[in-house]
Write an enzyme that holds these catalytic residues in place. Structure first.
Site, PDB file in Angstrom:
ATOM      1  N   GLY A  91       0.853  -1.191   0.000  1.00 31.28           N
ATOM      2  CA  GLY A  91       0.000   0.000   0.000  1.00 31.28           C
ATOM      3  C   GLY A  91       0.881   1.230   0.000  1.00 31.28           C
ATOM      4  O   GLY A  91       2.085   1.136   0.258  1.00 31.28           O
TER       5      GLY A  91
ATOM      6  N   CYS B 291       5.613  -5.982   1.067  1.00 28.13           N
ATOM      7  CA  CYS B 291       5.925  -4.558   0.944  1.00 28.13           C
ATOM      8  C   CYS B 291       5.471  -3.794   2.206  1.00 28.13           C
ATOM      9  O   CYS B 291       6.068  -3.933   3.249  1.00 28.13           O
ATOM     10  CB  CYS B 291       5.316  -4.015  -0.349  1.00 28.13           C
ATOM     11  SG  CYS B 291       5.902  -2.360  -0.761  1.00 28.13           S
ATOM     12  N   TYR B 292       4.385  -3.029   2.113  1.00 21.63           N
ATOM     13  CA  TYR B 292       3.896  -2.321   3.307  1.00 21.63           C
ATOM     14  C   TYR B 292       3.607  -3.332   4.420  1.00 21.63           C
ATOM     15  O   TYR B 292       3.876  -3.082   5.591  1.00 21.63           O
ATOM     16  CB  TYR B 292       2.619  -1.546   2.956  1.00 21.63           C
ATOM     17  CG  TYR B 292       2.022  -0.770   4.112  1.00 21.63           C
ATOM     18  CD1 TYR B 292       2.484   0.497   4.434  1.00 21.63           C
ATOM     19  CD2 TYR B 292       1.000  -1.325   4.893  1.00 21.63           C
ATOM     20  CE1 TYR B 292       1.950   1.199   5.498  1.00 21.63           C
ATOM     21  CE2 TYR B 292       0.460  -0.632   5.964  1.00 21.63           C
ATOM     22  CZ  TYR B 292       0.930   0.633   6.261  1.00 21.63           C
ATOM     23  OH  TYR B 292       0.401   1.331   7.305  1.00 21.63           O
TER      24      TYR B 292
ATOM     25  N   HIS C  69       7.525  -7.561  -4.513  1.00 24.60           N
ATOM     26  CA  HIS C  69       6.165  -7.978  -4.889  1.00 24.60           C
ATOM     27  C   HIS C  69       6.210  -9.290  -5.679  1.00 24.60           C
ATOM     28  O   HIS C  69       6.440  -9.258  -6.889  1.00 24.60           O
ATOM     29  CB  HIS C  69       5.508  -6.889  -5.749  1.00 24.60           C
ATOM     30  CG  HIS C  69       5.197  -5.644  -4.978  1.00 24.60           C
ATOM     31  ND1 HIS C  69       4.002  -5.455  -4.342  1.00 24.60           N
ATOM     32  CD2 HIS C  69       5.943  -4.550  -4.720  1.00 24.60           C
ATOM     33  CE1 HIS C  69       4.011  -4.292  -3.729  1.00 24.60           C
ATOM     34  NE2 HIS C  69       5.182  -3.718  -3.939  1.00 24.60           N
TER      35      HIS C  69
ATOM     36  N   GLU D 280       3.757 -10.952  -6.612  1.00 26.60           N
ATOM     37  CA  GLU D 280       2.568 -11.074  -7.474  1.00 26.60           C
ATOM     38  C   GLU D 280       2.752 -10.456  -8.853  1.00 26.60           C
ATOM     39  O   GLU D 280       1.928 -10.663  -9.735  1.00 26.60           O
ATOM     40  CB  GLU D 280       1.340 -10.439  -6.795  1.00 26.60           C
ATOM     41  CG  GLU D 280       1.379  -8.925  -6.625  1.00 26.60           C
ATOM     42  CD  GLU D 280       2.158  -8.469  -5.404  1.00 26.60           C
ATOM     43  OE1 GLU D 280       2.925  -9.277  -4.841  1.00 26.60           O
ATOM     44  OE2 GLU D 280       2.026  -7.294  -5.030  1.00 26.60           O
TER      45      GLU D 280
ATOM     46  N   ASP E 233     -12.146  -6.171 -23.671  1.00 27.64           N
ATOM     47  CA  ASP E 233     -12.989  -6.385 -22.488  1.00 27.64           C
ATOM     48  C   ASP E 233     -14.477  -6.267 -22.801  1.00 27.64           C
ATOM     49  O   ASP E 233     -15.272  -7.133 -22.437  1.00 27.64           O
ATOM     50  CB  ASP E 233     -12.629  -5.391 -21.375  1.00 27.64           C
ATOM     51  CG  ASP E 233     -11.165  -5.469 -20.995  1.00 27.64           C
ATOM     52  OD1 ASP E 233     -10.536  -6.500 -21.300  1.00 27.64           O
ATOM     53  OD2 ASP E 233     -10.646  -4.498 -20.412  1.00 27.64           O
TER      54      ASP E 233
ATOM     55  N   LYS F 109      -6.737  -9.313 -17.140  1.00 30.36           N
ATOM     56  CA  LYS F 109      -6.768  -9.316 -18.612  1.00 30.36           C
ATOM     57  C   LYS F 109      -6.461 -10.693 -19.204  1.00 30.36           C
ATOM     58  O   LYS F 109      -7.117 -11.127 -20.154  1.00 30.36           O
ATOM     59  CB  LYS F 109      -5.723  -8.317 -19.115  1.00 30.36           C
ATOM     60  CG  LYS F 109      -5.883  -7.941 -20.536  1.00 30.36           C
ATOM     61  CD  LYS F 109      -6.742  -6.722 -20.589  1.00 30.36           C
ATOM     62  CE  LYS F 109      -7.167  -6.348 -21.947  1.00 30.36           C
ATOM     63  NZ  LYS F 109      -8.043  -5.161 -21.846  1.00 30.36           N
TER      64      LYS F 109
END
Ligand code: XMP
Length: 571
Positions: free
Chosen positions: A26, A53-54, A142, A144, A200, A346
């Site tokens: 964050g 991270c945070y 990160h 992810e 999309d 996506k």
């Protein structure tokens, strides 16, 4: 097994029974007393906890005290090299330094009592830590993001080996589940869709059409005046599949250009476009004689759109998505909006599109923002000169600061900074390394681009930003440039290898009315992070020569910045 996204301050007693907890990243600083905090009891539930991270810094502060975290003197954005130890969370990670993605200002300086350091980078000594007895783990990077090597393995190790979860879901069942959700949400109502020709909205429309059948889904293709050349092809395919009565086409470009006259600020542009879309939708809805209680509004919103609009309570607002403007929010609250793709990234949308039988060119068309070329056509209210850059640069390289505000994302927070243009360095790898160093060291710069073409006789000192608005003439030039780029990239067989290739128009030139084209090819998986795509010199030269041949173009720039620190779109 399923995962839920919870607010950070959910009480520990409500988390009992979970198999594991992940505290996300964050934008805030744990050093600030008012920053988001977890219930410290979560560390005593005997449930594995992974801080990212945070979350990593918060864990260090909660368990080791405020002195274990400091405001870093060196901030790390983008790629770093992590050396890690052999331990459960790094199982299947090779014995060499791995590339990880960082985005932080604060740094953990000392692991809390009971913890050991299990990973470090050059600029971050405690980039990973663990307390194996309590099953607590912290990672500064990160896992992810697609650019972190072995990120999926790291999560898999946490979820399966540490938390003891078992996999019991099959992605192929997704299509059935999404269609079942559409049927449940729609009930006996029909769905009215705005379709843009992009991936999309095309997949979302077709999904609803397949779920609900003919006569219950109506698509409206609004020509905003900001579409790419060729965007009509997806629409033709949908007409072919669903029938002409399922799709209406309306040229409303005069409304959009009219309402955007004099609007230069990108956030205002997005808001006006979102609002105009709604007005047009309401007018066309009335014109078609549709009854309000029978119809819902369908949208192709995907998960990242909601995160970047500040969807979760503590997620920072990076940019307002046009699918999340106020009037839409109100409709969502009344249960009048259906968004079949809202939980998907996506890449998952594309898999779904393929499973639904949509053609390759439609499903793999580069993503394109809803507000279209309007947000790629930068405007300026008043003229401003370029300034020479003062930082040290390699021999033979000159730099100048272009006074446009471009968007970046630093520590997950939206930030505006300026663009640095570099002349005398065309080789992509070297330029990218230089861009990384400069954006890490200079907070006022978040984007670096190299000069691929400059019209002969136009010295840098003579260039300036000139006042420019969103006009049909400028958008037509941008559309032509975008189409030229697409053709050249397809000719070289690179279209599918590049994830997205925004082409932007900036009113930078030797005189009012003269322009600069910015090339922004990126590789990404979900748009949340990206690295700039390396263009071979021959391809870049061909692009530069073709674009430089366009009327009114003085400069062609090639953006060599990753996300973070720069967003994919320039504004
Ligand atoms: P950024 O520029 O935030 O873009 O790195 C991430 C992805 O989102 C797309 N994008 C938008 N899409 N409406 C959209 O529908 C918007 O206002 C918008 N702004 C950015 C962008 O093209 C990229 O794929």
């Amino acid at each position: 097994m399923h995962a839920v996204v919870a607010d950070i301050d959910r009480p520990a007693c409500e988390l009992k029974g979970s198999r594991g907890i992940i505290i996300s990243g964050g934008p805030a600083s744990v050093i600030e007393p008012t920053s988001p905090a977890v219930d410290p009891e979560i560390y005593t539930l005997n449930i594995p906890v992974l801080g990212i991270c945070y979350g990593h810094q918060l864990m260090a502060k909660d368990l080791g005290g405020i002195t274990s975290v400091s405001r870093g003197t060196v901030k790390e954005y983008g790629q770093s090299s992590l050396t890690c130890e052999k331990t459960v969370i790094f199982r299947d990670v090779p014995d060499r330094p791995i590339t990880v993605w960082m985005s932080h200002g604060d740094t953990v300086t000392a692991p809390p009592k009971g913890f050991t350091t299990i990973g470090a980078t050059d600029d971050c000594k405690v980039a990973a830590m663990q307390d194996l007895d309590r099953r607590l783990f912290g990672l500064q990077f990160h896992p992810e993001v697609v650019h972190t090597e072995f990120g999926t393995e790291i999560y898999r190790n946490f979820v399966f080996d540490v938390c003891g979860c078992t996999a019991d879901w099959d992605p192929r069942a997704r299509v059935e589940q999404v269609m079942a959700d559409v049927r449940r949400q729609a009930g006996d109502r029909k769905v009215f869709f705005l379709i843009s020709g992009g991936v999309d909205s095309t997949v979302a429309f077709y999904c609803c059409y397949r779920a609900l059948g003919p006569g219950r889904v109506l698509g409206l293709y609004v020509d905003t005046g900001f579409m790419r050349e060729g965007d009509g092809e997806a629409i033709e395919h949908l007409v072919h599949e669903a029938g002409r009565e399922a799709i209406h086409v309306a040229d409303r470009s005069a409304d959009f250009f009219g309402r955007l006259a004099g609007v230069t600020n990108p956030e205002r542009k997005r808001a006006v476009i979102g609002d105009t879309f709604l007005t047009v939708q309401e007018e066309e809805f009335a014109r078609l004689g549709l009854r309000d209680d029978e119809w819902m509004l369908g949208q192709g919103t995907i998960y990242p759109d909601t995160i970047e609009s500040g969807g979760a309570r503590h997620a920072a607002k990076i940019k307002t998505h046009h699918n999340r403007v106020e009037r839409i929010q109100a409709l969502i609250e009344q249960g009048k909006v259906i968004e079949p793709l809202v939980e998907l990234y996506k890449d998952e949308v594309r898999v779904l599109g393929e499973q639904l039988g949509l053609p390759h060119e439609v499903v793999w068309r580069h993503p394109f923002p809803g507000p279209g070329l309007a947000v790629r056509c930068l405007c300026a209210e008043s003229p401003a000169p370029v300034e020479p850059a003062r930082m040290p640069l390699p021999a033979g390289v000159s730099g100048w600061i272009v006074p446009v505000r471009t968007v970046g994302v630093q520590g997950d927070e939206r930030s505006y900074s300026q663009l640095l243009a570099l002349d005398g360095i065309a080789e992509a790898e070297a330029a990218g390394a230089l861009a990384r160093r400069i954006t890490n060291e200079h907070r006022t710069l978040n984007r670096v681009a190299v000069v691929a073409f400059r019209r002969a006789g136009r010295g840098v000192e003579g260039l300036a930003i000139h006042a420019a608005a969103l006009t049909r003439e400028r958008v037509a030039l941008l559309r032509e440039a975008d189409d030229l780029v697409t053709r050249i990239v397809r000719k070289h067989g690179l279209y599918d290898a590049i994830w997205q290739f925004p082409v932007a128009l900036v009113p930078l030139g030797a005189a009012p009315g003269r322009e600069t084209i910015v090339l922004r090819p990126v590789n990404s998986r979900d748009g949340m992070t990206a690295d700039f795509a390396r263009l071979a010199p021959a391809v870049l030269d061909e692009l530069a020569a073709s674009l430089g041949g366009l009327d009114r173009v003085d400069v062609v720039l090639y953006d060599v910045t990753n996300k973070p620190p720069a967003t994919i779109e320039l504004e």
